[in-house]
Write a protein that holds these residues in place. Structure first.
Motif, PDB file in Angstrom:
ATOM      1  N   ASP A 283       0.818  -1.221   0.000  1.00 25.40           N
ATOM      2  CA  ASP A 283       0.000   0.000   0.000  1.00 25.40           C
ATOM      3  C   ASP A 283       0.849   1.267   0.000  1.00 25.40           C
ATOM      4  OD1 ASP A 283      -2.295  -1.527  -0.021  1.00 25.40           O
ATOM      5  OD2 ASP A 283      -2.756  -1.224   2.110  1.00 25.40           O
ATOM      6  N   GLN A 284       2.104   1.153   0.444  1.00 22.50           N
ATOM      7  CA  GLN A 284       3.016   2.301   0.484  1.00 22.50           C
ATOM      8  C   GLN A 284       3.907   2.367  -0.754  1.00 22.50           C
ATOM      9  OE1 GLN A 284       2.980   4.706   2.925  1.00 22.50           O
ATOM     10  NE2 GLN A 284       1.151   3.621   3.591  1.00 22.50           N
ATOM     11  N   GLY A 285       3.660   1.501  -1.734  1.00 20.55           N
ATOM     12  CA  GLY A 285       4.422   1.539  -2.980  1.00 20.55           C
ATOM     13  C   GLY A 285       5.721   0.756  -2.975  1.00 20.55           C
ATOM     14  N   TRP A 286       5.905  -0.115  -1.989  1.00 21.77           N
ATOM     15  CA  TRP A 286       7.117  -0.922  -1.923  1.00 21.77           C
ATOM     16  C   TRP A 286       7.027  -2.094  -2.901  1.00 21.77           C
ATOM     17  CZ3 TRP A 286      10.314  -1.472   3.003  1.00 21.77           C
ATOM     18  CH2 TRP A 286      10.290  -0.289   3.746  1.00 21.77           C
ATOM     19  N   ASP A 287       8.186  -2.550  -3.357  1.00 20.48           N
ATOM     20  CA  ASP A 287       8.260  -3.782  -4.138  1.00 20.48           C
ATOM     21  C   ASP A 287       8.242  -4.961  -3.176  1.00 20.48           C
ATOM     22  OD1 ASP A 287       8.466  -2.456  -6.585  1.00 20.48           O
ATOM     23  OD2 ASP A 287      10.658  -2.370  -6.475  1.00 20.48           O
ATOM     24  N   VAL A 288       7.416  -5.949  -3.466  1.00 19.59           N
ATOM     25  CA  VAL A 288       7.300  -7.140  -2.630  1.00 19.59           C
ATOM     26  C   VAL A 288       7.403  -8.352  -3.548  1.00 19.59           C
ATOM     27  CG1 VAL A 288       5.835  -8.428  -1.033  1.00 19.59           C
ATOM     28  CG2 VAL A 288       5.853  -5.922  -0.950  1.00 19.59           C
ATOM     29  N   VAL A 289       8.398  -9.210  -3.282  1.00 11.21           N
ATOM     30  CA  VAL A 289       8.656 -10.367  -4.134  1.00 11.21           C
ATOM     31  C   VAL A 289       8.870 -11.594  -3.261  1.00 11.21           C
ATOM     32  CG1 VAL A 289      10.232 -11.348  -5.844  1.00 11.21           C
ATOM     33  CG2 VAL A 289       9.764  -8.897  -5.859  1.00 11.21           C
ATOM     34  N   ALA A 290       8.222 -12.690  -3.612  1.00 18.54           N
ATOM     35  CA  ALA A 290       8.453 -13.970  -2.937  1.00 18.54           C
ATOM     36  C   ALA A 290       9.388 -14.803  -3.798  1.00 18.54           C
ATOM     37  CB  ALA A 290       7.146 -14.705  -2.718  1.00 18.54           C
ATOM     38  N   ASP A 291      10.339 -15.478  -3.150  1.00 21.69           N
ATOM     39  CA  ASP A 291      11.243 -16.336  -3.916  1.00 21.69           C
ATOM     40  C   ASP A 291      10.738 -17.779  -3.909  1.00 21.69           C
ATOM     41  OD1 ASP A 291      12.083 -17.547  -1.502  1.00 21.69           O
ATOM     42  OD2 ASP A 291      13.879 -16.295  -1.359  1.00 21.69           O
ATOM     43  N   LEU A 292      11.466 -18.652  -4.556  1.00 21.59           N
ATOM     44  CA  LEU A 292      11.036 -20.047  -4.678  1.00 21.59           C
ATOM     45  C   LEU A 292      11.027 -20.791  -3.345  1.00 21.59           C
ATOM     46  CD1 LEU A 292      12.847 -20.978  -8.006  1.00 21.59           C
ATOM     47  CD2 LEU A 292      10.438 -20.416  -7.658  1.00 21.59           C
ATOM     48  N   ASP A 293      11.741 -20.272  -2.350  1.00 16.12           N
ATOM     49  CA  ASP A 293      11.780 -20.899  -1.031  1.00 16.12           C
ATOM     50  C   ASP A 293      10.713 -20.361  -0.086  1.00 16.12           C
ATOM     51  OD1 ASP A 293      13.964 -22.549  -1.624  1.00 16.12           O
ATOM     52  OD2 ASP A 293      15.387 -20.948  -1.134  1.00 16.12           O
ATOM     53  N   CYS A 294       9.804 -19.544  -0.592  1.00 14.38           N
ATOM     54  CA  CYS A 294       8.727 -18.927   0.201  1.00 14.38           C
ATOM     55  C   CYS A 294       9.224 -17.810   1.118  1.00 14.38           C
ATOM     56  CB  CYS A 294       7.932 -19.959   0.993  1.00 14.38           C
ATOM     57  SG  CYS A 294       7.095 -21.147  -0.059  1.00 14.38           S
ATOM     58  N   ASN A 295      10.420 -17.320   0.906  1.00 17.10           N
ATOM     59  CA  ASN A 295      10.881 -16.131   1.601  1.00 17.10           C
ATOM     60  C   ASN A 295      10.307 -14.926   0.864  1.00 17.10           C
ATOM     61  OD1 ASN A 295      12.657 -17.477   3.505  1.00 17.10           O
ATOM     62  ND2 ASN A 295      13.980 -17.883   1.754  1.00 17.10           N
TER      63      ASN A 295
ATOM     64  N   HIS B 206      10.763 -10.770   0.107  1.00 16.82           N
ATOM     65  CA  HIS B 206      11.723  -9.670   0.112  1.00 16.82           C
ATOM     66  C   HIS B 206      11.001  -8.387  -0.289  1.00 16.82           C
ATOM     67  CE1 HIS B 206      14.831 -12.775   0.236  1.00 16.82           C
ATOM     68  NE2 HIS B 206      14.086 -13.411  -0.656  1.00 16.82           N
ATOM     69  N   CYS B 207      11.175  -7.325   0.506  1.00 17.15           N
ATOM     70  CA  CYS B 207      10.482  -6.052   0.267  1.00 17.15           C
ATOM     71  C   CYS B 207      11.518  -4.925   0.216  1.00 17.15           C
ATOM     72  CB  CYS B 207       9.498  -5.765   1.392  1.00 17.15           C
ATOM     73  SG  CYS B 207       8.381  -7.132   1.789  1.00 17.15           S
ATOM     74  N   SER B 208      11.336  -4.018  -0.737  1.00 19.70           N
ATOM     75  CA  SER B 208      12.236  -2.869  -0.875  1.00 19.70           C
ATOM     76  C   SER B 208      11.426  -1.591  -0.924  1.00 19.70           C
ATOM     77  CB  SER B 208      13.057  -2.969  -2.165  1.00 19.70           C
ATOM     78  OG  SER B 208      13.899  -4.085  -2.110  1.00 19.70           O
ATOM     79  N   SER B 209      11.880  -0.594  -0.186  1.00 19.39           N
ATOM     80  CA  SER B 209      11.218   0.705  -0.205  1.00 19.39           C
ATOM     81  C   SER B 209      11.381   1.338  -1.583  1.00 19.39           C
ATOM     82  CB  SER B 209      11.797   1.615   0.880  1.00 19.39           C
ATOM     83  OG  SER B 209      13.161   1.869   0.632  1.00 19.39           O
ATOM     84  N   PRO B 210      10.515   2.295  -1.922  1.00 20.90           N
ATOM     85  CA  PRO B 210      10.631   2.938  -3.238  1.00 20.90           C
ATOM     86  C   PRO B 210      11.998   3.556  -3.513  1.00 20.90           C
ATOM     87  CG  PRO B 210       8.513   3.444  -2.268  1.00 20.90           C
ATOM     88  CD  PRO B 210       9.327   2.736  -1.202  1.00 20.90           C
ATOM     89  N   ASP B 211      12.693   4.049  -2.474  1.00 24.05           N
ATOM     90  CA  ASP B 211      14.023   4.637  -2.679  1.00 24.05           C
ATOM     91  C   ASP B 211      15.142   3.604  -2.536  1.00 24.05           C
ATOM     92  OD1 ASP B 211      14.099   4.175   0.049  1.00 24.05           O
ATOM     93  OD2 ASP B 211      14.433   6.274   0.601  1.00 24.05           O
ATOM     94  N   ARG B 212      14.787   2.347  -2.301  1.00 21.79           N
ATOM     95  CA  ARG B 212      15.721   1.218  -2.180  1.00 21.79           C
ATOM     96  C   ARG B 212      16.648   1.329  -0.967  1.00 21.79           C
ATOM     97  NH1 ARG B 212      12.400  -0.645  -5.075  1.00 21.79           N
ATOM     98  NH2 ARG B 212      12.667  -1.193  -7.249  1.00 21.79           N
ATOM     99  N   ARG B 213      16.286   2.148   0.003  1.00 19.28           N
ATOM    100  CA  ARG B 213      17.149   2.313   1.173  1.00 19.28           C
ATOM    101  C   ARG B 213      16.722   1.473   2.358  1.00 19.28           C
ATOM    102  NH1 ARG B 213      17.692   8.097   2.638  1.00 19.28           N
ATOM    103  NH2 ARG B 213      19.014   7.175   4.238  1.00 19.28           N
ATOM    104  N   VAL B 214      15.538   0.845   2.267  1.00 16.98           N
ATOM    105  CA  VAL B 214      15.084  -0.025   3.345  1.00 16.98           C
ATOM    106  C   VAL B 214      14.723  -1.377   2.746  1.00 16.98           C
ATOM    107  CG1 VAL B 214      13.434  -0.351   5.227  1.00 16.98           C
ATOM    108  CG2 VAL B 214      14.171   1.960   4.608  1.00 16.98           C
ATOM    109  N   TYR B 215      15.236  -2.414   3.363  1.00 16.62           N
ATOM    110  CA  TYR B 215      14.928  -3.786   2.973  1.00 16.62           C
ATOM    111  C   TYR B 215      14.227  -4.455   4.143  1.00 16.62           C
ATOM    112  CZ  TYR B 215      15.609  -8.807   2.442  1.00 16.62           C
ATOM    113  OH  TYR B 215      15.394 -10.162   2.382  1.00 16.62           O
ATOM    114  N   VAL B 216      13.151  -5.170   3.849  1.00 18.10           N
ATOM    115  CA  VAL B 216      12.463  -5.981   4.848  1.00 18.10           C
ATOM    116  C   VAL B 216      12.379  -7.384   4.278  1.00 18.10           C
ATOM    117  CG1 VAL B 216      10.325  -6.364   6.122  1.00 18.10           C
ATOM    118  CG2 VAL B 216      11.126  -4.031   5.713  1.00 18.10           C
TER     119      VAL B 216
END
Length: 124
Positions: A41-53, A55-65
């Protein structure tokens, strides 16, 4: 047939909070959805990998979750990884959160981080 309500509807925000002794605190929810929904909802990229992990990145790429249930770190009790970098790309700070912490609490932490408009503390 006409139905009428005997008590007016009150939105949840208007209902009085329960007494502390009656409150049900967050105890469960160990999936990623409360966090990923917030971040999407905040515009972050959210991607699941093949292992079900996840990965989320803020729009400016400075925060990883990262929600990393299938990682070596999760086996050591580090399910959530939050990494913040400075403008020059160097690590500013990191936080890990274990599997016993409800995802809603992680989402609340990230919501507070997102809501902070500046990196300066008002007490300085």
């Amino acid at each position: 047939m006409t139905l009428t309500a005997t008590t007016p509807f009150r939105p949840l925000a208007e209902l009085p909070p329960p007494a502390l002794s009656e409150r049900e605190w967050l105890l469960e929810c160990h999936c990623a959805r409360p966090v990923t929904d917030l971040l999407k909802d905040q515009g972050w990229d959210v991607v699941a990998d093949l292992d079900c992990n996840v990965h989320c990145s803020s729009p400016d790429r400075r925060v990883y979750v990262g929600f990393l249930p299938e990682s070596r770190e999760a086996a050591r009790g580090e399910l959530w990884h939050i990494h913040v970098t400075d403008k020059d790309g160097s690590a500013a700070w990191r936080q890990t959160v274990g599997p016993d912490t409800p995802a809603q609490a992680v989402a609340g932490f990230l919501g507070a981080l997102i809501a902070s408009p500046t990196h300066y503390c008002t007490c300085i």
